[in-house]
Design a protein around this motif. Structure first.
Motif, PDB file in Angstrom:
ATOM      1  N   GLU A   1       0.826  -1.198   0.000  1.00  0.00           N
ATOM      2  CA  GLU A   1       0.000   0.000   0.000  1.00  0.00           C
ATOM      3  C   GLU A   1       0.867   1.258   0.000  1.00  0.00           C
ATOM      4  OE1 GLU A   1      -3.493   0.218   2.589  1.00  0.00           O
ATOM      5  OE2 GLU A   1      -2.612   2.057   3.354  1.00  0.00           O
ATOM      6  N   VAL A   2       0.499   2.192  -0.853  1.00  0.00           N
ATOM      7  CA  VAL A   2       1.163   3.487  -0.928  1.00  0.00           C
ATOM      8  C   VAL A   2       0.097   4.560  -0.793  1.00  0.00           C
ATOM      9  CG1 VAL A   2       2.507   5.045  -2.376  1.00  0.00           C
ATOM     10  CG2 VAL A   2       3.009   2.607  -2.400  1.00  0.00           C
ATOM     11  N   ALA A   3       0.346   5.591  -0.027  1.00  0.00           N
ATOM     12  CA  ALA A   3      -0.607   6.675   0.170  1.00  0.00           C
ATOM     13  C   ALA A   3       0.012   7.991  -0.277  1.00  0.00           C
ATOM     14  CB  ALA A   3      -1.010   6.767   1.642  1.00  0.00           C
ATOM     15  N   VAL A   4      -0.746   8.759  -1.064  1.00  0.00           N
ATOM     16  CA  VAL A   4      -0.271  10.059  -1.551  1.00  0.00           C
ATOM     17  C   VAL A   4      -1.379  11.085  -1.325  1.00  0.00           C
ATOM     18  CG1 VAL A   4       0.713  11.322  -3.482  1.00  0.00           C
ATOM     19  CG2 VAL A   4       1.038   8.852  -3.333  1.00  0.00           C
ATOM     20  N   LYS A   5      -1.008  12.236  -0.799  1.00  0.00           N
ATOM     21  CA  LYS A   5      -1.988  13.281  -0.520  1.00  0.00           C
ATOM     22  C   LYS A   5      -2.142  14.211  -1.716  1.00  0.00           C
ATOM     23  CE  LYS A   5      -3.317  16.492   3.150  1.00  0.00           C
ATOM     24  NZ  LYS A   5      -2.916  17.077   4.447  1.00  0.00           N
ATOM     25  N   VAL A   6      -3.385  14.595  -1.996  1.00  0.00           N
ATOM     26  CA  VAL A   6      -3.686  15.493  -3.114  1.00  0.00           C
ATOM     27  C   VAL A   6      -3.460  16.936  -2.661  1.00  0.00           C
ATOM     28  CG1 VAL A   6      -5.463  16.264  -4.723  1.00  0.00           C
ATOM     29  CG2 VAL A   6      -5.405  13.870  -3.984  1.00  0.00           C
ATOM     30  N   SER A   7      -2.670  17.667  -3.409  1.00  0.00           N
ATOM     31  CA  SER A   7      -2.338  19.044  -3.026  1.00  0.00           C
ATOM     32  C   SER A   7      -3.179  20.092  -3.752  1.00  0.00           C
ATOM     33  CB  SER A   7      -0.852  19.322  -3.285  1.00  0.00           C
ATOM     34  OG  SER A   7      -0.548  19.131  -4.665  1.00  0.00           O
ATOM     35  N   GLU A   8      -3.803  19.700  -4.884  1.00  0.00           N
ATOM     36  CA  GLU A   8      -4.632  20.650  -5.626  1.00  0.00           C
ATOM     37  C   GLU A   8      -5.681  19.880  -6.440  1.00  0.00           C
ATOM     38  OE1 GLU A   8      -1.622  21.070  -9.485  1.00  0.00           O
ATOM     39  OE2 GLU A   8      -1.910  22.760  -8.135  1.00  0.00           O
ATOM     40  N   THR A   9      -6.746  20.566  -6.804  1.00  0.00           N
ATOM     41  CA  THR A   9      -7.824  19.959  -7.579  1.00  0.00           C
ATOM     42  C   THR A   9      -7.306  19.459  -8.926  1.00  0.00           C
ATOM     43  OG1 THR A   9      -9.460  21.412  -6.552  1.00  0.00           O
ATOM     44  CG2 THR A   9     -10.090  20.348  -8.622  1.00  0.00           C
ATOM     45  N   THR A  10      -7.633  18.216  -9.244  1.00  0.00           N
ATOM     46  CA  THR A  10      -7.177  17.623 -10.500  1.00  0.00           C
ATOM     47  C   THR A  10      -7.996  16.370 -10.788  1.00  0.00           C
ATOM     48  OG1 THR A  10      -5.228  16.829 -11.699  1.00  0.00           O
ATOM     49  CG2 THR A  10      -5.402  16.206  -9.380  1.00  0.00           C
ATOM     50  N   GLU A  11      -7.612  15.636 -11.839  1.00  0.00           N
ATOM     51  CA  GLU A  11      -8.259  14.361 -12.149  1.00  0.00           C
ATOM     52  C   GLU A  11      -7.315  13.225 -11.804  1.00  0.00           C
ATOM     53  OE1 GLU A  11      -9.585  14.342 -16.199  1.00  0.00           O
ATOM     54  OE2 GLU A  11     -11.336  15.584 -15.761  1.00  0.00           O
ATOM     55  N   LEU A  12      -7.880  12.064 -11.520  1.00  0.00           N
ATOM     56  CA  LEU A  12      -7.099  10.949 -10.999  1.00  0.00           C
ATOM     57  C   LEU A  12      -5.969  10.509 -11.939  1.00  0.00           C
ATOM     58  CD1 LEU A  12      -6.640   8.883  -8.803  1.00  0.00           C
ATOM     59  CD2 LEU A  12      -8.448   7.467  -9.811  1.00  0.00           C
ATOM     60  N   MET A  13      -6.256  10.324 -13.222  1.00  0.00           N
ATOM     61  CA  MET A  13      -5.220   9.865 -14.153  1.00  0.00           C
ATOM     62  C   MET A  13      -4.043  10.846 -14.197  1.00  0.00           C
ATOM     63  SD  MET A  13      -3.947   7.740 -16.320  1.00  0.00           S
ATOM     64  CE  MET A  13      -5.189   6.616 -16.970  1.00  0.00           C
ATOM     65  N   LYS A  14      -4.357  12.130 -14.322  1.00  0.00           N
ATOM     66  CA  LYS A  14      -3.309  13.156 -14.365  1.00  0.00           C
ATOM     67  C   LYS A  14      -2.479  13.120 -13.087  1.00  0.00           C
ATOM     68  CE  LYS A  14      -2.663  18.139 -14.907  1.00  0.00           C
ATOM     69  NZ  LYS A  14      -3.327  19.457 -15.069  1.00  0.00           N
ATOM     70  N   PHE A  15      -3.161  12.951 -11.961  1.00  0.00           N
ATOM     71  CA  PHE A  15      -2.492  12.899 -10.661  1.00  0.00           C
ATOM     72  C   PHE A  15      -1.520  11.720 -10.584  1.00  0.00           C
ATOM     73  CE2 PHE A  15      -2.421  11.273  -6.279  1.00  0.00           C
ATOM     74  CZ  PHE A  15      -1.973  12.394  -5.588  1.00  0.00           C
ATOM     75  N   LEU A  16      -1.984  10.537 -11.002  1.00  0.00           N
ATOM     76  CA  LEU A  16      -1.145   9.334 -10.931  1.00  0.00           C
ATOM     77  C   LEU A  16       0.061   9.431 -11.872  1.00  0.00           C
ATOM     78  CD1 LEU A  16      -3.924   6.588 -10.762  1.00  0.00           C
ATOM     79  CD2 LEU A  16      -2.466   7.393  -8.894  1.00  0.00           C
ATOM     80  N   ILE A  17      -0.166   9.990 -13.049  1.00  0.00           N
ATOM     81  CA  ILE A  17       0.938  10.151 -14.000  1.00  0.00           C
ATOM     82  C   ILE A  17       1.999  11.087 -13.433  1.00  0.00           C
ATOM     83  CG2 ILE A  17       1.571  11.140 -16.243  1.00  0.00           C
ATOM     84  CD1 ILE A  17      -1.074  10.039 -17.336  1.00  0.00           C
ATOM     85  N   GLU A  18       1.550  12.172 -12.782  1.00  0.00           N
ATOM     86  CA  GLU A  18       2.495  13.131 -12.205  1.00  0.00           C
ATOM     87  C   GLU A  18       3.258  12.533 -11.025  1.00  0.00           C
ATOM     88  OE1 GLU A  18       0.139  16.510 -11.208  1.00  0.00           O
ATOM     89  OE2 GLU A  18       0.115  17.311 -13.252  1.00  0.00           O
ATOM     90  N   LYS A  19       2.566  11.743 -10.193  1.00  0.00           N
ATOM     91  CA  LYS A  19       3.199  11.195  -8.997  1.00  0.00           C
ATOM     92  C   LYS A  19       4.080   9.981  -9.297  1.00  0.00           C
ATOM     93  CE  LYS A  19       1.485  14.198  -6.198  1.00  0.00           C
ATOM     94  NZ  LYS A  19       2.379  15.190  -5.547  1.00  0.00           N
ATOM     95  N   PHE A  20       3.769   9.281 -10.393  1.00  0.00           N
ATOM     96  CA  PHE A  20       4.535   8.083 -10.733  1.00  0.00           C
ATOM     97  C   PHE A  20       4.997   8.163 -12.184  1.00  0.00           C
ATOM     98  CE2 PHE A  20       1.392   7.098  -7.489  1.00  0.00           C
ATOM     99  CZ  PHE A  20       2.211   6.620  -6.463  1.00  0.00           C
ATOM    100  N   PRO A  21       5.908   9.117 -12.489  1.00  0.00           N
ATOM    101  CA  PRO A  21       6.352   9.356 -13.876  1.00  0.00           C
ATOM    102  C   PRO A  21       7.095   8.171 -14.486  1.00  0.00           C
ATOM    103  CG  PRO A  21       7.733  10.537 -12.321  1.00  0.00           C
ATOM    104  CD  PRO A  21       6.575  10.019 -11.536  1.00  0.00           C
ATOM    105  N   GLU A  22       7.585   7.258 -13.634  1.00  0.00           N
ATOM    106  CA  GLU A  22       8.318   6.104 -14.162  1.00  0.00           C
ATOM    107  C   GLU A  22       7.382   5.050 -14.744  1.00  0.00           C
ATOM    108  OE1 GLU A  22       7.312   5.029  -9.910  1.00  0.00           O
ATOM    109  OE2 GLU A  22       7.797   6.822 -11.074  1.00  0.00           O
ATOM    110  N   LYS A  23       6.060   5.213 -14.539  1.00  0.00           N
ATOM    111  CA  LYS A  23       5.096   4.231 -15.016  1.00  0.00           C
ATOM    112  C   LYS A  23       4.345   4.767 -16.230  1.00  0.00           C
ATOM    113  CE  LYS A  23       6.305   1.450 -11.858  1.00  0.00           C
ATOM    114  NZ  LYS A  23       7.154   0.298 -12.247  1.00  0.00           N
ATOM    115  N   SER A  24       4.090   3.897 -17.162  1.00  0.00           N
ATOM    116  CA  SER A  24       3.386   4.293 -18.380  1.00  0.00           C
ATOM    117  C   SER A  24       1.895   4.500 -18.117  1.00  0.00           C
ATOM    118  CB  SER A  24       3.549   3.221 -19.461  1.00  0.00           C
ATOM    119  OG  SER A  24       2.854   2.044 -19.089  1.00  0.00           O
ATOM    120  N   ARG A  25       1.245   5.182 -19.034  1.00  0.00           N
ATOM    121  CA  ARG A  25      -0.203   5.394 -18.964  1.00  0.00           C
ATOM    122  C   ARG A  25      -0.930   4.038 -18.978  1.00  0.00           C
ATOM    123  NH1 ARG A  25      -3.935   9.547 -20.287  1.00  0.00           N
ATOM    124  NH2 ARG A  25      -2.164  10.939 -20.610  1.00  0.00           N
ATOM    125  N   THR A  26      -0.425   3.099 -19.785  1.00  0.00           N
ATOM    126  CA  THR A  26      -1.042   1.769 -19.865  1.00  0.00           C
ATOM    127  C   THR A  26      -0.957   1.042 -18.534  1.00  0.00           C
ATOM    128  OG1 THR A  26      -0.513   1.581 -22.217  1.00  0.00           O
ATOM    129  CG2 THR A  26      -0.967  -0.463 -21.028  1.00  0.00           C
TER     130      THR A  26
END
Length: 303
Positions: free
Chosen positions: A17-42
């Motif tokens: 389990e990994v927990a990340v706090k949201v710092s600003e209003t956004t959408e989930l996919m965009k948030f995950l891509i920004e927080k985990f840039p080493e992982k592809s969209r797929t």
């Protein structure tokens, strides 16, 4: 408190389990891509598809799920995958804009002036506030207290108004299963009348187009015996007590419905269940369809 951002593998048996706090209003996919840039969209889409992403206490597979500042996003929070349990109802579908539930017979959709007991509305209001105390729930349509089945609630006034304004265009299908008294010999048919409520709060039919709201009900016989018939009923319009009144007009009242002429109650509840709800999503435009099985006691009533 700072939450570590560990590298994520995509084998469900190995994820921690990994927990990340949201710092600003956004959408989930965009948030995950920004927080985990080493992982592809797929790869991230795969996590969503495998229900490995949780926002607060809500497991979501929706890539455009809206996030608010301060929310927590968890990866592989398995214990939250259990659906919440409610007495008398269950959540069938939930997204950022609406909730579809299956309501049990005996549960009010919303409180009345005379009765302010636990309702579907009050339970859902408490539920959405678990994620954010400011969250609200809005009723879109109702089911009678003694009617079971599918109904929908909105998560915002805007979505509620959009659905109600374009109800006939948005709703693709609303079908019910109904147990009625008597043997319906005509295999299928349509009832059309204009419905109006009297001072005793009882709906009645008129054939005068200027005396009430037009109501159209289509029915098909599924099964009969010597006492009862099981029907599939589809609504072209959605008026108060429409099916109950139209079944009475046909001479085959809904079982357990004393208000509209029933004398028998073979299943211990009113024999009316909202089985199918299909509609165009007011925000995404997607076509959604939900259905439930015919209740077992409805089938048992027809021997």
């Amino acid at each position: 408190m700072k939450y570590p951002q560990k590298k994520i593998g995509f084998n469900p048996t190995k994820l921690k389990e990994v927990a990340v706090k949201v710092s600003e209003t956004t959408e989930l996919m965009k948030f995950l891509i920004e927080k985990f840039p080493e992982k592809s969209r797929t790869a991230i889409k795969s996590m969503l598809a495998h229900k490995q992403v949780t926002v607060g206490d809500l497991v979501t597979t929706q890539f455009d799920f809206p996030l608010k500042r301060g929310q927590m996003v968890f990866l592989n929070k398995k214990k939250s995958e259990e659906k919440p349990r409610f007495r008398g109802m269950r959540i069938v579908h939930e997204d950022a804009d609406l909730i579809v539930i299956e309501k049990g017979s005996g549960l009010l959709s919303i409180a009345t002036d005379k009765e302010k007991v636990k309702t579907a509305y009050s339970m859902l209001s408490e539920y959405v506030k678990r994620f954010d105390p400011k969250n609200l729930i809005f009723i879109v349509h109702r089911l009678d207290r003694d009617t079971s089945g599918l109904m929908m609630f909105a998560k915002s006034k805007k979505v509620q108004e959009a659905l109600q304004k374009d109800w006939n265009e948005s709703i693709i299908e609303r079908s019910y299963v109904v147990v009625v008294e008597g043997v319906v010999e005509k295999a299928e048919g349509t009832v059309t009348s204009w419905l109006k409520e009297n001072k005793a709060l009882v709906m009645y039919s008129s054939q005068n187009p200027e005396d009430g709201q037009k109501a159209v009900t289509h029915y098909k016989v599924l099964k009969t015996d010597k006492q009862f018939s099981l029907l599939e009923v589809k609504l072209e319009t959605g008026r108060k007590n429409q099916i109950r009144v139209h079944m009475k007009d046909l001479g085959f009242p809904v079982t357990g419905d004393k208000k509209y002429g029933a004398k028998l109650n073979p299943i211990g509840q009113m024999g009316l269940h909202a089985r199918v709800l299909a509609f165009k999503h007011p925000v995404t435009g997607r076509m959604l369809r939900f259905d439930t099985p015919i209740p077992g006691k409805f089938l048992k009533a027809i021997r």
